[in-house]
Write an enzyme that holds these catalytic residues in place. Structure first.
Site, short mmCIF file in Angstrom:
data_model
loop_
_atom_site.label_atom_id
_atom_site.label_comp_id
_atom_site.label_asym_id
_atom_site.label_seq_id
_atom_site.Cartn_x
_atom_site.Cartn_y
_atom_site.Cartn_z
N ASP A 146 42.19 48.42 -103.61
CA ASP A 146 41.20 49.43 -103.25
C ASP A 146 41.57 49.97 -101.87
OD1 ASP A 146 38.81 50.85 -103.44
OD2 ASP A 146 37.60 49.24 -102.64
N PHE A 182 34.03 52.71 -109.06
CA PHE A 182 33.96 51.28 -109.34
C PHE A 182 34.23 51.00 -110.82
CE2 PHE A 182 31.95 47.19 -110.11
CZ PHE A 182 32.38 46.46 -109.02
N ASP A 215 34.66 42.12 -112.16
CA ASP A 215 33.22 41.91 -112.33
C ASP A 215 32.36 42.91 -111.58
OD1 ASP A 215 33.83 40.86 -109.68
OD2 ASP A 215 31.82 40.00 -109.73
P1 5GP Z 1 40.81 45.81 -100.99
O1 5GP Z 1 41.07 44.73 -99.97
O2 5GP Z 1 42.07 46.41 -101.57
O3 5GP Z 1 39.86 46.86 -100.46
O4 5GP Z 1 39.95 45.14 -102.12
C1 5GP Z 1 40.48 44.47 -103.17
C2 5GP Z 1 39.41 43.67 -103.88
O5 5GP Z 1 38.15 44.36 -103.94
C3 5GP Z 1 39.82 43.46 -105.32
O6 5GP Z 1 40.63 42.32 -105.46
C4 5GP Z 1 38.50 43.36 -106.03
O7 5GP Z 1 38.03 42.03 -105.97
C5 5GP Z 1 37.56 44.23 -105.22
N1 5GP Z 1 37.41 45.58 -105.84
C6 5GP Z 1 37.85 46.75 -105.32
N2 5GP Z 1 37.56 47.78 -106.13
C7 5GP Z 1 36.91 47.25 -107.19
C8 5GP Z 1 36.34 47.83 -108.39
O8 5GP Z 1 36.38 49.05 -108.65
N3 5GP Z 1 35.77 46.97 -109.26
C9 5GP Z 1 35.69 45.63 -109.04
N4 5GP Z 1 35.10 44.89 -109.98
N5 5GP Z 1 36.22 45.04 -107.92
C10 5GP Z 1 36.81 45.86 -107.01
#
Ligand code: 5GP
Length: 179
Positions: free
Chosen positions: A106, A155, A162
């Site tokens: 993300d 999302f 989840d």
């Molecule tokens: P980042 O550090 O890249 O911002 O976040 C990564 C983590 O955020 C992912 O491993 C996941 O757990 C959570 N995450 C980010 N976007 C989503 C999404 O659209 N859906 C879900 N279920 N989890 C997300």
């Protein structure tokens, strides 16, 4: 496929089982080709990546190992800020060809904090296999060598991902429905 309701939110169908499987098989084929004779070590990050990692690993036909980890983050000292550490990494990665397996990137913050720690242990190589990437949300760019899908900044849930603990068991991927 129809809309589903999880707690207070409605999600609409986004990626089918066939579409997901098509990309998983493509990524596995690329890895089989690139890592022949290198005995790569797959390191999936729990919880979200368990389903992707399982399907990907089943399609790996070369010699390979797998070691699941969980990331724990806590506040470090003032100078270090947030610290992310791996729980369960009981294999020495020095001189190994490592492939990190993530469900979704993300902002990229998690990996940007974790990858330097792994690099510190001097693996022979370190690459990412990621099912979903939200380029519009990226704040910490990371090179993703094996990417399934680039998706909009919405999302998603299902296929291991989840919402509030629910939805990981859904075989397809759904997207939050905006009203
Ligand atoms: P980042 O550090 O890249 O911002 O976040 C990564 C983590 O955020 C992912 O491993 C996941 O757990 C959570 N995450 C980010 N976007 C989503 C999404 O659209 N859906 C879900 N279920 N989890 C997300």
């Amino acid at each position: 496929m129809t809309d589903i309701r999880v707690n207070d939110k409605t999600f609409e169908p986004y990626l089918t089982v066939e579409e997901i499987n098509g990309q998983v098989q493509r990524l596995a084929a690329e890895i089989n080709r690139d890592y022949k004779g290198k005995r790569p070590l797959f390191i999936p990050i729990l919880n979200g990546s368990f389903m992707f990692a399982s399907d990907l690993f089943k399609a790996i036909s070369i010699d390979a190992e797998i070691c699941f980890i969980k990331l724990a983050s806590y506040k470090g000292t003032k100078s270090t800020g947030q610290v992310v550490t791996a729980i369960g990494l009981d294999i020495d990665i020095h001189n190994r060809h490592v492939i990190i397996v993530e469900d979704i990137v993300d902002t990229g913050k998690t990996l940007s904090e974790f990858l330097p720690q792994l690099n510190h242990q001097q693996p022979a190589s370190l690459e990412l296999a990621v099912l979903l990437h939200k380029p519009d949300a990226t704040e910490y760019p990371t090179h993703i060598k094996y990417l399934g899908f680039s998706i909009p900044n919405k999302f998603v849930l299902g296929y291991g991902l989840d919402y509030d603990g629910l939805g990981r068991n859904i075989p397809e991927i759904y997207q939050l429905k905006e009203h």
